[in-house]
Scaffold this active site. Structure first.
Site, PDB file in Angstrom:
ATOM      1  N   SER A 150      -1.903  -0.099   6.591  1.00 28.49           N
ATOM      2  CA  SER A 150      -1.899  -1.203   7.548  1.00 28.49           C
ATOM      3  C   SER A 150      -2.420  -0.659   8.875  1.00 28.49           C
ATOM      4  CB  SER A 150      -0.460  -1.728   7.681  1.00 28.49           C
ATOM      5  OG  SER A 150      -0.386  -2.750   8.640  1.00 28.49           O
ATOM      6  N   LYS A 200      -5.372  -3.117   5.360  1.00 28.58           N
ATOM      7  CA  LYS A 200      -4.885  -4.373   5.936  1.00 28.58           C
ATOM      8  C   LYS A 200      -5.036  -4.284   7.446  1.00 28.58           C
ATOM      9  CE  LYS A 200      -0.226  -5.853   6.667  1.00 28.58           C
ATOM     10  NZ  LYS A 200       1.130  -6.078   6.116  1.00 28.58           N
ATOM     11  N   LYS A 210      -4.408  -5.743  11.183  1.00 32.56           N
ATOM     12  CA  LYS A 210      -3.594  -6.651  11.973  1.00 32.56           C
ATOM     13  C   LYS A 210      -4.550  -7.516  12.793  1.00 32.56           C
ATOM     14  CE  LYS A 210       0.640  -5.498  10.918  1.00 32.56           C
ATOM     15  NZ  LYS A 210       1.571  -6.492  10.347  1.00 32.56           N
ATOM     16  N   ASP A 239      -3.345  -9.477   8.372  1.00 32.45           N
ATOM     17  CA  ASP A 239      -1.956  -9.903   8.598  1.00 32.45           C
ATOM     18  C   ASP A 239      -1.809 -10.318  10.060  1.00 32.45           C
ATOM     19  OD1 ASP A 239       0.770 -10.303   8.730  1.00 32.45           O
ATOM     20  OD2 ASP A 239       1.335  -8.236   8.239  1.00 32.45           O
ATOM     21  N   GLU A 289      -2.303 -12.752   5.340  1.00 34.27           N
ATOM     22  CA  GLU A 289      -0.838 -12.686   5.356  1.00 34.27           C
ATOM     23  C   GLU A 289      -0.262 -13.379   6.592  1.00 34.27           C
ATOM     24  OE1 GLU A 289       0.520  -8.695   4.757  1.00 34.27           O
ATOM     25  OE2 GLU A 289       2.542  -9.060   5.500  1.00 34.27           O
ATOM     26  N   ASP A 348       5.070 -13.322   4.281  1.00 37.08           N
ATOM     27  CA  ASP A 348       5.964 -12.208   4.621  1.00 37.08           C
ATOM     28  C   ASP A 348       7.207 -12.828   5.280  1.00 37.08           C
ATOM     29  OD1 ASP A 348       7.232 -10.057   5.883  1.00 37.08           O
ATOM     30  OD2 ASP A 348       5.436  -9.147   6.694  1.00 37.08           O
ATOM     31  N   LYS A 387       9.742  -7.314   1.302  1.00 45.07           N
ATOM     32  CA  LYS A 387      10.275  -6.289   2.190  1.00 45.07           C
ATOM     33  C   LYS A 387      11.768  -6.221   1.966  1.00 45.07           C
ATOM     34  CE  LYS A 387       7.035  -6.212   5.993  1.00 45.07           C
ATOM     35  NZ  LYS A 387       6.746  -6.774   7.313  1.00 45.07           N
ATOM     36  N   GLY A 397       6.036  -2.877   4.289  1.00 43.90           N
ATOM     37  CA  GLY A 397       6.719  -1.793   4.990  1.00 43.90           C
ATOM     38  C   GLY A 397       7.051  -2.162   6.414  1.00 43.90           C
TER      39      GLY A 397
HETATM   40  O1  OSB Z   1       4.096  -7.519   9.024  1.00 42.84           O
HETATM   41  O2  OSB Z   1       3.812  -6.101   7.514  1.00 42.84           O
HETATM   42  C1  OSB Z   1       4.149  -6.363   8.661  1.00 42.84           C
HETATM   43  C2  OSB Z   1       5.037  -3.102  10.495  1.00 42.84           C
HETATM   44  C3  OSB Z   1       6.040  -3.541  11.325  1.00 42.84           C
HETATM   45  C4  OSB Z   1       6.379  -4.881  11.316  1.00 42.84           C
HETATM   46  C5  OSB Z   1       5.721  -5.772  10.468  1.00 42.84           C
HETATM   47  C6  OSB Z   1       4.723  -5.334   9.617  1.00 42.84           C
HETATM   48  C7  OSB Z   1       4.352  -3.976   9.657  1.00 42.84           C
HETATM   49  C8  OSB Z   1       3.256  -3.412   8.884  1.00 42.84           C
HETATM   50  C9  OSB Z   1       3.303  -1.921   8.630  1.00 42.84           C
HETATM   51  O3  OSB Z   1       2.278  -4.024   8.544  1.00 42.84           O
HETATM   52  C10 OSB Z   1       3.466  -1.595   7.206  1.00 42.84           C
HETATM   53  C11 OSB Z   1       3.811  -0.152   7.007  1.00 42.84           C
HETATM   54  O4  OSB Z   1       5.016   0.213   7.083  1.00 42.84           O
HETATM   55  O5  OSB Z   1       2.906   0.625   6.732  1.00 42.84           O
HETATM   56 MG    MG Z   2       3.380  -8.742   7.429  1.00 37.42          MG
END
Ligand code: OSB
Ligand code: MG
Length: 373
Positions: free
Chosen positions: A136, A162, A164, A189, A215, A240, A264, A292
């Site tokens: 991510s 992925k 952001k 995402d 996402e 999510d 999650k 995660g």
């Molecule tokens: O939305 O998936 C999410 C990290 C913190 C809060 C929300 C998200 C995330 C990530 C990181 O996308 C995923 C990871 O732990 O590698």
């Molecule tokens: Mg997410």
């Protein structure tokens, strides 16, 4: 089995680089770590994925500490039945607070698996030895920096990325990454950053840049907006934050709002619920995968075990330890293996050796709870 103690540490770990999402920037993760010890000397660990501020969801480290100290730990400290199922049933009457519940549930799963002498993966009925993973990638200072960062992760061996995104950081950056890497398995995402009126715009850039999965673009309760985006889309619409329990998944499936489920452990209150959500999604032909929360090796070990389930058919947000932290809380860090995979630990319980030395080094506070007598 009965407990002799429950230790709650607050840990502060610096990330190797800041992680920026639509809701904020995290430079350092501060989180609660739970260590349960049974009278016969077994030890179980659980990581609470709440952060300092309630930005991803409504929980924070302070609310989690309060829930754990006041409601969840007293219950298990006096209990003779420490099964995770029993815990889940006992705390069901307390609304929400899933991350706090999951910290306890995962530690109890670790203990239960160790009592049986099996791995958490095995305890959950999972059998895969390796699991596919991706990475991510946070919002970067510039499009050039993003393309460079993605290139470095590809060189490290990650086969799925992925990005952001948020309003103003979408079409341009996503298009640049797509042009630089035409064959990349590319996901995005938004963490709820778009209004429902953005359906058409998102569909346009996601389609043009061959995004495989979008996402949580809309607010957690905006199920109809997600359904609208999913209708006839050439990409998966992943939920999510919207999926917090079996009922919310049921409704989202029924509305056609979800074609991929991010499971999650913290968001849904534990491994057992996470597993049942994935099983339910699979029954409707919807793929699931493990998300995660920038966990240390302890939370990661629980996540990796869940990701070994057969329903988890998409690569997880479960990267190697060095993508997050210079020093992890476990003796041997998770390493990225061949084909963009992580190895599922085989030893009893979480199957990783926790470094009590690292915990002492990075903890800001510690408190031990004991059964009343
Ligand atoms: O939305 O998936 C999410 C990290 C913190 C809060 C929300 C998200 C995330 C990530 C990181 O996308 C995923 C990871 O732990 O590698
Ligand atoms: Mg997410």
């Amino acid at each position: 089995m009965r407990l002799s103690s429950a230790r709650l540490d607050e840990i502060a770990l610096d990330l190797v680089e800041p992680f920026e999402t639509s809701f904020g920037v995290e430079k350092r993760r501060r989180f609660l770590l739970l260590r349960l010890e049974s009278r016969d000397g077994l030890v179980g660990y659980g990581e609470c994925v709440a952060s300092t501020d309630p930005l991803y969801s409504s929980e924070s480290n302070l609310s989690a500490r309060d829930m754990l100290a006041r409601h969840f730990l007293p219950g298990i400290l006096g209990a003779s039945d420490l099964s995770p199922e029993k815990f889940r049933a006992t705390v069901a009457r307390f609304r929400g607070n899933s991350m706090s519940k999951a910290a306890v549930e995962t530690a109890l799963v670790d203990l239960a698996a160790k009592e049986r002498g099996v791995s958490v993966a095995r305890f959950l009925g999972a059998s895969r030895a390796r699991i596919p993973v991706g990475v991510s990638v946070g919002i970067q200072p510039s499009v050039a920096a993003l393309v460079r960062r993605v290139g470095e992760y590809l060189e490290d061996g990650y086969a799925r990325v992925k990005l952001k995104v948020k309003p103003g950081w979408d079409d341009g950056p996503v298009g640049a990454v797509r042009r630089a890497y035409p064959d990349l398995d590319l996901w995005v995402d938004a963490n709820q950053a778009y209004p429902p009126s953005a359906v058409g715009a998102i569909r346009s850039w996601a389609e043009r840049h061959r995004v495989a999965q979008v996402e949580q673009p809309f607010p957690e309760r905006a199920i109809r907006a997600h359904a609208k985006l999913a209708r006839g889309a050439p990409f998966r619409v992943c939920l999510d934050e919207s999926i917090v329990d079996p009922e919310s998944l049921e409704d989202a499936l029924d509305a056609g709002a979800v074609t991929s489920v991010n499971v999650k452990v913290g968001r849904v209150g534990g491994l057992l619920t996470g597993r049942s959500l994935a099983v339910r999604a699979a029954r409707s032909g919807v793929p699931a995968w493990v998300g995660g929360m920038l966990e240390s090796g302890i939370g990661r070990a629980h996540n990796v075990a869940l990701a070994a389930r057969p329903e988890m058919t998409l690569p997880g947000d479960l990267s190697a330890s060095d993508r997050y932290y210079r020093q992890d809380l476990i003796e041997r860090p998770f390493l990225l293996g061949p084909g963009s995979t992580l190895e599922v630990p085989k030893g009893p319980g979480i199957g990783v050796e926790v470094s009590e030395r690292a915990i002492r080094r990075y903890r800001r506070s510690t408190k031990t709870f004991r059964p009343a007598r």
